[in-house]
Design a protein around this motif. Structure first.
Motif, PDB file in Angstrom:
ATOM      1  N   VAL A 109       0.846  -1.192   0.000  1.00  0.00           N
ATOM      2  CA  VAL A 109       0.000   0.000   0.000  1.00  0.00           C
ATOM      3  C   VAL A 109       0.884   1.245   0.000  1.00  0.00           C
ATOM      4  CG1 VAL A 109      -1.918  -1.086   1.235  1.00  0.00           C
ATOM      5  CG2 VAL A 109      -0.098  -0.005   2.532  1.00  0.00           C
ATOM      6  N   ASP A 110       0.264   2.370  -0.317  1.00  0.00           N
ATOM      7  CA  ASP A 110       0.981   3.632  -0.159  1.00  0.00           C
ATOM      8  C   ASP A 110       0.251   4.468   0.882  1.00  0.00           C
ATOM      9  OD1 ASP A 110      -1.225   4.885  -1.402  1.00  0.00           O
ATOM     10  OD2 ASP A 110      -0.263   4.851  -3.370  1.00  0.00           O
ATOM     11  N   SER A 111       0.782   5.643   1.178  1.00  0.00           N
ATOM     12  CA  SER A 111       0.253   6.469   2.264  1.00  0.00           C
ATOM     13  C   SER A 111      -1.214   6.829   2.048  1.00  0.00           C
ATOM     14  CB  SER A 111       1.086   7.748   2.397  1.00  0.00           C
ATOM     15  OG  SER A 111       2.400   7.445   2.802  1.00  0.00           O
ATOM     16  N   GLU A 112      -1.565   7.199   0.824  1.00  0.00           N
ATOM     17  CA  GLU A 112      -2.946   7.606   0.575  1.00  0.00           C
ATOM     18  C   GLU A 112      -3.899   6.425   0.727  1.00  0.00           C
ATOM     19  OE1 GLU A 112      -3.460   9.993  -2.890  1.00  0.00           O
ATOM     20  OE2 GLU A 112      -1.774  11.321  -2.395  1.00  0.00           O
ATOM     21  N   ASP A 113      -3.456   5.238   0.336  1.00  0.00           N
ATOM     22  CA  ASP A 113      -4.276   4.035   0.544  1.00  0.00           C
ATOM     23  C   ASP A 113      -4.577   3.840   2.023  1.00  0.00           C
ATOM     24  OD1 ASP A 113      -4.341   3.382  -2.140  1.00  0.00           O
ATOM     25  OD2 ASP A 113      -2.627   2.028  -2.023  1.00  0.00           O
ATOM     26  N   ILE A 114      -3.553   4.026   2.863  1.00  0.00           N
ATOM     27  CA  ILE A 114      -3.714   3.811   4.299  1.00  0.00           C
ATOM     28  C   ILE A 114      -4.700   4.820   4.880  1.00  0.00           C
ATOM     29  CG2 ILE A 114      -2.534   3.887   6.536  1.00  0.00           C
ATOM     30  CD1 ILE A 114      -0.019   2.877   5.052  1.00  0.00           C
ATOM     31  N   ILE A 115      -4.525   6.093   4.544  1.00  0.00           N
ATOM     32  CA  ILE A 115      -5.393   7.144   5.084  1.00  0.00           C
ATOM     33  C   ILE A 115      -6.843   6.923   4.657  1.00  0.00           C
ATOM     34  CG2 ILE A 115      -5.903   9.621   5.025  1.00  0.00           C
ATOM     35  CD1 ILE A 115      -2.826  10.030   4.638  1.00  0.00           C
ATOM     36  N   ILE A 116      -7.034   6.693   3.366  1.00  0.00           N
ATOM     37  CA  ILE A 116      -8.402   6.515   2.854  1.00  0.00           C
ATOM     38  C   ILE A 116      -9.004   5.206   3.362  1.00  0.00           C
ATOM     39  CG2 ILE A 116      -9.777   6.189   0.761  1.00  0.00           C
ATOM     40  CD1 ILE A 116      -7.768   8.100  -0.628  1.00  0.00           C
ATOM     41  N   GLY A 117      -8.201   4.156   3.402  1.00  0.00           N
ATOM     42  CA  GLY A 117      -8.704   2.875   3.860  1.00  0.00           C
ATOM     43  C   GLY A 117      -9.134   2.881   5.314  1.00  0.00           C
ATOM     44  N   LEU A 118      -8.367   3.541   6.175  1.00  0.00           N
ATOM     45  CA  LEU A 118      -8.693   3.577   7.598  1.00  0.00           C
ATOM     46  C   LEU A 118      -9.870   4.500   7.902  1.00  0.00           C
ATOM     47  CD1 LEU A 118      -5.226   3.726   9.409  1.00  0.00           C
ATOM     48  CD2 LEU A 118      -6.919   1.907   9.607  1.00  0.00           C
ATOM     49  N   PHE A 119      -9.910   5.641   7.213  1.00  0.00           N
ATOM     50  CA  PHE A 119     -10.829   6.709   7.623  1.00  0.00           C
ATOM     51  C   PHE A 119     -11.867   7.069   6.562  1.00  0.00           C
ATOM     52  CE2 PHE A 119      -6.633   7.605   9.690  1.00  0.00           C
ATOM     53  CZ  PHE A 119      -6.995   7.209  10.968  1.00  0.00           C
ATOM     54  N   ARG A 120     -12.139   6.144   5.655  1.00  0.00           N
ATOM     55  CA  ARG A 120     -13.074   6.416   4.568  1.00  0.00           C
ATOM     56  C   ARG A 120     -14.409   6.961   5.080  1.00  0.00           C
ATOM     57  NH1 ARG A 120     -12.877   4.355  -0.406  1.00  0.00           N
ATOM     58  NH2 ARG A 120     -11.394   2.747   0.271  1.00  0.00           N
ATOM     59  N   GLU A 121     -14.888   6.437   6.211  1.00  0.00           N
ATOM     60  CA  GLU A 121     -16.181   6.820   6.783  1.00  0.00           C
ATOM     61  C   GLU A 121     -16.231   8.291   7.176  1.00  0.00           C
ATOM     62  OE1 GLU A 121     -18.965   5.562  10.658  1.00  0.00           O
ATOM     63  OE2 GLU A 121     -17.121   4.451  10.179  1.00  0.00           O
ATOM     64  N   PHE A 122     -15.045   8.914   7.377  1.00  0.00           N
ATOM     65  CA  PHE A 122     -14.999  10.276   7.917  1.00  0.00           C
ATOM     66  C   PHE A 122     -14.545  11.300   6.882  1.00  0.00           C
ATOM     67  CE2 PHE A 122     -13.673   7.021  10.995  1.00  0.00           C
ATOM     68  CZ  PHE A 122     -14.819   6.992  11.774  1.00  0.00           C
ATOM     69  N   ASN A 123     -14.689  10.940   5.599  1.00  0.00           N
ATOM     70  CA  ASN A 123     -14.376  11.853   4.489  1.00  0.00           C
ATOM     71  C   ASN A 123     -12.973  12.470   4.609  1.00  0.00           C
ATOM     72  OD1 ASN A 123     -17.020  11.526   3.362  1.00  0.00           O
ATOM     73  ND2 ASN A 123     -17.794  12.944   4.915  1.00  0.00           N
ATOM     74  N   PRO A 124     -11.944  11.637   4.583  1.00  0.00           N
ATOM     75  CA  PRO A 124     -10.581  12.177   4.720  1.00  0.00           C
ATOM     76  C   PRO A 124     -10.224  13.098   3.559  1.00  0.00           C
ATOM     77  CG  PRO A 124     -10.524   9.895   4.010  1.00  0.00           C
ATOM     78  CD  PRO A 124     -11.948  10.181   4.371  1.00  0.00           C
ATOM     79  N   LEU A 125      -9.548  14.187   3.896  1.00  0.00           N
ATOM     80  CA  LEU A 125      -9.092  15.147   2.892  1.00  0.00           C
ATOM     81  C   LEU A 125      -7.600  15.382   3.114  1.00  0.00           C
ATOM     82  CD1 LEU A 125      -9.665  17.227   0.636  1.00  0.00           C
ATOM     83  CD2 LEU A 125     -10.137  18.895   2.445  1.00  0.00           C
ATOM     84  N   ILE A 126      -6.789  14.946   2.161  1.00  0.00           N
ATOM     85  CA  ILE A 126      -5.347  15.165   2.244  1.00  0.00           C
ATOM     86  C   ILE A 126      -5.060  16.593   1.781  1.00  0.00           C
ATOM     87  CG2 ILE A 126      -3.075  14.418   1.430  1.00  0.00           C
ATOM     88  CD1 ILE A 126      -4.305  11.599   1.092  1.00  0.00           C
ATOM     89  N   THR A 127      -4.559  17.402   2.680  1.00  0.00           N
ATOM     90  CA  THR A 127      -4.411  18.834   2.411  1.00  0.00           C
ATOM     91  C   THR A 127      -3.010  19.243   1.985  1.00  0.00           C
ATOM     92  OG1 THR A 127      -3.961  19.274   4.746  1.00  0.00           O
ATOM     93  CG2 THR A 127      -6.253  19.382   4.034  1.00  0.00           C
ATOM     94  N   LEU A 128      -2.019  18.427   2.328  1.00  0.00           N
ATOM     95  CA  LEU A 128      -0.641  18.837   2.048  1.00  0.00           C
ATOM     96  C   LEU A 128       0.274  17.619   2.047  1.00  0.00           C
ATOM     97  CD1 LEU A 128       1.219  21.358   1.666  1.00  0.00           C
ATOM     98  CD2 LEU A 128       1.604  21.313   4.139  1.00  0.00           C
TER      99      LEU A 128
END
Length: 319
Positions: free
Chosen positions: A247-266
């Protein structure tokens, strides 16, 4: 800093195949929760190479440096933070410096920790001992640092950082750091993540403007935060995930927190680096008393060898 070269060809080949070392900063639930994920496998390997560390020493200093790096997104404007742990264990403690420009440096107080028996787990209480953690912050125009010290558990560095923020800042914060070693003791994966609950007046301008700063969290708010906390706790070993290149970083963030509408800002660079240089040490040595310089020459210490404790760089200065 004199950058130490990583000589292990197999390790270098592995690192070449990994996602780049970057920090992704993100928000959840309309900004009510903020966080960051830092992939730092090369970062930890550079620390190890600079200080010539063993496995246990790499694990302790690497964990502390990863968590220290996560404080950078929390900084306001130009800020520099020194984080020190002082304990009664055989490691004595550590010092980590993190700067808003994106560099981290640091060292263990004891870089040769005695180990008397095989390690059964990564509980660090034996090596860190009873102790406290101090954050000293300096902003651009401050004459003196603002410091705060709290007692911490000492068995887990990520939890120590979380405990500091809970006690000193009264901010609900969670840290997760992980370093994965292969069977030969190489660092093949390393990463850390934090989440921090923001005041109800935070979040988006639309949401924050509608909330009184004195309002208490509703049951709905508390349930949201419980769900976010559960998702955070469900995160598998970050070091293992990155080591396996699945996986890559964005996969991890989106996969863990999909329910909470994650927004990568920077997305930003974080590096292990130090501002030391040869000219700095030349100036220091040449301003020693003449008697000391003469004594060093008589005892065969010309050139004199100086090691920067923050990064392990070695400088040979001609007297």
């Amino acid at each position: 800093m004199v950058k130490a070269e990583i000589l292990d060809k197999e390790l270098k080949s592995h690192l070449d195949g990994l996602e780049e070392d970057k920090m992704r900063i993100f928000t959840l639930a309309d900004g009510r929760v903020r966080g960051a994920l830092f992939h730092g496998t090369r970062f930890v390997n550079q620390i190890r190479a600079q200080h010539k560390l063993g496995i246990l020493e790499t694990y302790i200093l690497g964990q502390a440096a990863l968590c220290g790096a996560l404080t950078i997104p929390m900084m306001k404007d130009m800020e520099h933070t020194v984080i020190k742990y002082e304990g009664t264990g055989s490691a004595d403690g550590y010092s980590i410096e993190a700067d808003s420009t994106g560099y981290v440096r640091g060292y263990l107080y004891n870089e040769h920790i005695p180990v008397t028996k095989p390690l059964e787990n990564w509980d660090l209480s034996e090596f860190l001992g009873v102790g406290n953690i101090t954050f000293s912050r300096v902003h651009k125009d401050d004459k003196y640092p603002q410091s705060s010290t709290v007692d911490v558990d000492n068995s887990n560095i990520a939890k120590d950082f979380a405990s500091y923020f809970a006690q000193s800042e009264q901010i609900q914060t969670a840290f997760n750091s992980s370093i994965q070693f292969d069977k030969q003791g190489r660092v093949v994966g390393a990463a850390a993540m934090y989440l921090q609950v923001m005041p109800k007046t935070g979040g988006t301008a639309k949401v924050g403007s509608q909330v009184d700063s004195h309002d208490q969290d509703t049951e709905e708010d508390l349930e949201l935060l419980r769900k976010v906390e559960n998702a955070f706790r469900a995160c598998p070993s970050l070091g293992l995930l990155f080591s396996e290149k699945e996986v890559d970083s964005e996969d991890i963030i989106i996969g863990l927190f999909r329910e909470f509408n994650p927004l990568i800002t920077l997305k930003r660079d974080i590096v292990f680096d130090c501002k030391c240089n040869e000219e700095q040490f030349i100036h220091y040595v040449h301003n020693l008393p003449a008697s000391e310089i003469e004594d060093m020459k008589k005892n065969g210490l010309d050139p004199v060898e100086i090691t920067c404790r923050n990064c392990g760089s070695v400088y040979k200065i001609k007297l």
